[in-house]
Each structure stands twice: as structure tokens, then as C-alpha cells.
Design a protein around this motif. Structure first.
Motif, PDB file in Angstrom:
ATOM      1  N   THR A   1      56.919  14.556  41.817  1.00 12.45           N
ATOM      2  CA  THR A   1      57.669  14.096  40.637  1.00 12.45           C
ATOM      3  C   THR A   1      56.793  13.394  39.606  1.00 12.45           C
ATOM      4  O   THR A   1      57.135  13.349  38.434  1.00 12.45           O
ATOM      5  N   THR A   2      55.654  12.875  40.034  1.00 15.39           N
ATOM      6  CA  THR A   2      54.772  12.177  39.093  1.00 15.39           C
ATOM      7  C   THR A   2      53.820  13.140  38.363  1.00 15.39           C
ATOM      8  O   THR A   2      53.113  12.713  37.453  1.00 15.39           O
ATOM      9  N   HIS A   3      53.820  14.390  38.745  1.00 19.85           N
ATOM     10  CA  HIS A   3      52.966  15.405  38.106  1.00 19.85           C
ATOM     11  C   HIS A   3      51.504  14.955  38.029  1.00 19.85           C
ATOM     12  O   HIS A   3      50.847  15.144  37.013  1.00 19.85           O
ATOM     13  N   ASP A   4      51.021  14.364  39.108  1.00 15.07           N
ATOM     14  CA  ASP A   4      49.645  13.868  39.099  1.00 15.07           C
ATOM     15  C   ASP A   4      48.709  14.695  39.975  1.00 15.07           C
ATOM     16  O   ASP A   4      47.681  14.214  40.427  1.00 15.07           O
ATOM     17  N   ILE A   5      49.070  15.947  40.181  1.00 15.01           N
ATOM     18  CA  ILE A   5      48.212  16.874  40.910  1.00 15.01           C
ATOM     19  C   ILE A   5      47.715  17.924  39.917  1.00 15.01           C
ATOM     20  O   ILE A   5      48.503  18.514  39.176  1.00 15.01           O
ATOM     21  N   ASN A   6      46.417  18.123  39.896  1.00 17.24           N
ATOM     22  CA  ASN A   6      45.807  19.133  39.028  1.00 17.24           C
ATOM     23  C   ASN A   6      45.788  20.460  39.773  1.00 17.24           C
ATOM     24  O   ASN A   6      45.296  20.532  40.903  1.00 17.24           O
ATOM     25  N   LEU A   7      46.320  21.493  39.148  1.00 18.06           N
ATOM     26  CA  LEU A   7      46.431  22.796  39.786  1.00 18.06           C
ATOM     27  C   LEU A   7      45.321  23.721  39.304  1.00 18.06           C
ATOM     28  O   LEU A   7      45.125  23.885  38.100  1.00 18.06           O
ATOM     29  N   CYS A   8      44.628  24.332  40.260  1.00 19.59           N
ATOM     30  CA  CYS A   8      43.560  25.296  39.965  1.00 19.59           C
ATOM     31  C   CYS A   8      43.864  26.598  40.692  1.00 19.59           C
ATOM     32  O   CYS A   8      44.060  26.611  41.916  1.00 19.59           O
ATOM     33  N   LEU A   9      43.905  27.689  39.934  1.00 16.40           N
ATOM     34  CA  LEU A   9      44.163  29.011  40.490  1.00 16.40           C
ATOM     35  C   LEU A   9      42.898  29.854  40.380  1.00 16.40           C
ATOM     36  O   LEU A   9      42.301  29.930  39.296  1.00 16.40           O
ATOM     37  N   ASP A  10      42.510  30.486  41.467  1.00 13.79           N
ATOM     38  CA  ASP A  10      41.331  31.345  41.436  1.00 13.79           C
ATOM     39  C   ASP A  10      41.670  32.662  40.748  1.00 13.79           C
ATOM     40  O   ASP A  10      42.664  33.315  41.063  1.00 13.79           O
ATOM     41  N   ARG A  11      40.857  33.025  39.785  1.00 19.06           N
ATOM     42  CA  ARG A  11      41.097  34.210  38.955  1.00 19.06           C
ATOM     43  C   ARG A  11      41.235  35.495  39.781  1.00 19.06           C
ATOM     44  O   ARG A  11      42.080  36.335  39.486  1.00 19.06           O
ATOM     45  N   ASP A  12      40.420  35.663  40.813  1.00 16.27           N
ATOM     46  CA  ASP A  12      40.426  36.918  41.570  1.00 16.27           C
ATOM     47  C   ASP A  12      41.799  37.290  42.124  1.00 16.27           C
ATOM     48  O   ASP A  12      42.191  38.443  42.079  1.00 16.27           O
ATOM     49  N   MET A  13      42.528  36.340  42.632  1.00 15.33           N
ATOM     50  CA  MET A  13      43.827  36.661  43.239  1.00 15.33           C
ATOM     51  C   MET A  13      44.878  36.993  42.182  1.00 15.33           C
ATOM     52  O   MET A  13      45.861  37.662  42.475  1.00 15.33           O
ATOM     53  N   LEU A  14      44.678  36.538  40.959  1.00 13.00           N
ATOM     54  CA  LEU A  14      45.684  36.733  39.912  1.00 13.00           C
ATOM     55  C   LEU A  14      45.757  38.176  39.430  1.00 13.00           C
ATOM     56  O   LEU A  14      46.699  38.540  38.734  1.00 13.00           O
ATOM     57  N   ASP A  15      44.792  39.001  39.809  1.00 16.78           N
ATOM     58  CA  ASP A  15      44.826  40.417  39.452  1.00 16.78           C
ATOM     59  C   ASP A  15      45.726  41.230  40.375  1.00 16.78           C
ATOM     60  O   ASP A  15      46.022  42.381  40.102  1.00 16.78           O
ATOM     61  N   SER A  16      46.155  40.640  41.471  1.00 15.45           N
ATOM     62  CA  SER A  16      46.981  41.374  42.429  1.00 15.45           C
ATOM     63  C   SER A  16      48.446  41.383  41.985  1.00 15.45           C
ATOM     64  O   SER A  16      48.888  40.556  41.196  1.00 15.45           O
ATOM     65  N   LYS A  17      49.182  42.321  42.513  1.00 10.81           N
ATOM     66  CA  LYS A  17      50.604  42.459  42.175  1.00 10.81           C
ATOM     67  C   LYS A  17      51.443  41.331  42.791  1.00 10.81           C
ATOM     68  O   LYS A  17      52.326  40.781  42.159  1.00 10.81           O
ATOM     69  N   ASN A  18      51.134  41.005  44.048  1.00 10.89           N
ATOM     70  CA  ASN A  18      51.917  40.015  44.793  1.00 10.89           C
ATOM     71  C   ASN A  18      51.013  39.017  45.498  1.00 10.89           C
ATOM     72  O   ASN A  18      49.873  39.330  45.851  1.00 10.89           O
ATOM     73  N   LEU A  19      51.570  37.836  45.741  1.00  6.75           N
ATOM     74  CA  LEU A  19      50.885  36.775  46.482  1.00  6.75           C
ATOM     75  C   LEU A  19      51.795  36.300  47.612  1.00  6.75           C
ATOM     76  O   LEU A  19      53.014  36.491  47.552  1.00  6.75           O
ATOM     77  N   THR A  20      51.213  35.646  48.602  1.00  7.82           N
ATOM     78  CA  THR A  20      52.015  35.074  49.684  1.00  7.82           C
ATOM     79  C   THR A  20      51.811  33.565  49.749  1.00  7.82           C
ATOM     80  O   THR A  20      50.717  33.067  49.478  1.00  7.82           O
ATOM     81  N   PHE A  21      52.878  32.876  50.112  1.00  9.38           N
ATOM     82  CA  PHE A  21      52.856  31.424  50.264  1.00  9.38           C
ATOM     83  C   PHE A  21      53.868  31.025  51.335  1.00  9.38           C
ATOM     84  O   PHE A  21      54.883  31.691  51.515  1.00  9.38           O
ATOM     85  N   HIS A  22      53.627  29.901  51.980  1.00 11.22           N
ATOM     86  CA  HIS A  22      54.684  29.290  52.785  1.00 11.22           C
ATOM     87  C   HIS A  22      55.668  28.640  51.812  1.00 11.22           C
ATOM     88  O   HIS A  22      55.247  27.994  50.853  1.00 11.22           O
ATOM     89  N   PRO A  23      56.972  28.774  52.062  1.00  8.78           N
ATOM     90  CA  PRO A  23      57.953  28.101  51.204  1.00  8.78           C
ATOM     91  C   PRO A  23      58.225  26.668  51.682  1.00  8.78           C
ATOM     92  O   PRO A  23      59.365  26.294  51.969  1.00  8.78           O
TER      93      PRO A  23
END
Length: 162
Positions: free
Chosen positions: A110-132
Motif C-alpha cells: 500500500t505504500t508503493h515503496d517497492i521499485n519494480l524491474c522487469l527483464d526485457r528478454d521475458m517481455l517478448d514472450s506471449k505469456n508469463l507464469t506467476f504464483h498468485p
């Protein structure tokens, strides 16, 4: 309430389709990958990190086949002494425990104090997986839907080349 239900509800409210693979509890990406073999998606790993001073926190998301070079990451984001944040900070910042960390943990920050970094290589894929936010499930979601999710959560992010 189970931790995955708010994730499912948010995605449904955003009209984001997803599928889920249920499995026994897993604590590493290697364990989780066994249950999603053959699925057209890049399995991700999400790392909750902090700087040397422990006053800035980062969520780094990348293809789980990659090995993170902490020094390179630090150089990319202008930080020194990058390391894993403590389980206590993970609980405080995202209400999660090790083995359950994913992009959906940002829903609890809720404090939005985490900086998010996404690796470019995975962003070219159609789908991603995550634990919900639950390590007995793996969610498959379109990569482009992640941007819609982050906009709803009002989270900015950096795309980096790990």
C-alpha cells in the motif's frame, strides 16, 4: 480468505483472462517448472531485494532460467550491495513469505515503496507464469496483461537488460 482469491478477483474485474495449474506447495522455480512443462509461457522468478543500506526495496522479475548477477543489477539501477531482503521485510512490504513472491504481491504494498524491474528478454514472450500469492498454484497470463495490471495498481517499472 485464501491469498489467491484477491488476485483472481482483480484479474476478473480487469477482464484479464488467465489459466491456473494447481500443484503441491513449491518453494523454488525448479520445483514449480515441473508442473508447467509444455505450457506456452516463460516461467518467471521474482526476487525481493534491497540495497546495502536496506532503505530501498526492489522486485526483480526475470525468466527463471537466468541467473541474476547482483553486481550488474546494481550497476543498472544505480545501487550498491544488492542482496535479498529478509523474510520479515517481505512479510511487512507484501504480506508474503518466501516461495510465494510474485508480481501480485504488489497488490499488498500500500505504500508503493517497492521499485519494480522487469527483464526485457521475458517481455517478448506471449505469456508469463506467476504464483498468485499462493505457492500451490501457477497462473499463466498474457504478457501484455501485466501492463494493464500495473496501470491499475498505479505501479511504475523499469525495463532492464539482465
Amino acid at each position: 480468505m485464501e491469498k489467491y482469491k484477491p488476485v483472481y478477483n482483480l484479474l476478473k474485474n480487469l477482464n484479464i483472462s488467465f489459466s491456473v495449474v494447481e500443484h503441491p506447495p513449491v518453494y523454488t522455480t525448479e520445483e514449480a517448472d515441473k508442473y508447467i512443462e509444455g505450457i506456452d509461457a516463460v516461467p518467471t522468478k521474482t526476487l525481493f531485494l534491497c540495497n546495502r543500506k536496506k532503505n530501498k526495496y526492489y522486485l526483480v522479475i526475470m525468466d527463471d532460467k537466468k541467473i541474476l548477477d547482483m553486481k550488474k543489477l546494481g550497476d543498472l539501477i544505480g545501487e550498491k550491495g544488492m542482496k535479498f531482503a529478509s523474510p520479515e521485510k517481505l512479510k511487512e512490504k507484501m504480506d508474503l513469505t518466501p516461495g510465494m513472491v510474485s508480481i501480485f504481491g504488489l497488490m499488498n504494498n500500500t505504500t508503493h515503496d517497492i521499485n519494480l524491474c522487469l527483464d526485457r528478454d521475458m517481455l517478448d514472450s506471449k505469456n508469463l507464469t506467476f504464483h498468485p500469492n499462493d505457492n500451490t498454484k501457477t497462473l499463466i497470463i498474457a504478457t501484455k496483461a501485466i501492463y494493464k495490471l500495473l496501470k491499475k495498481l498505479d505501479y511504475e517499472f523499469k525495463i532492464i537488460d539482465l
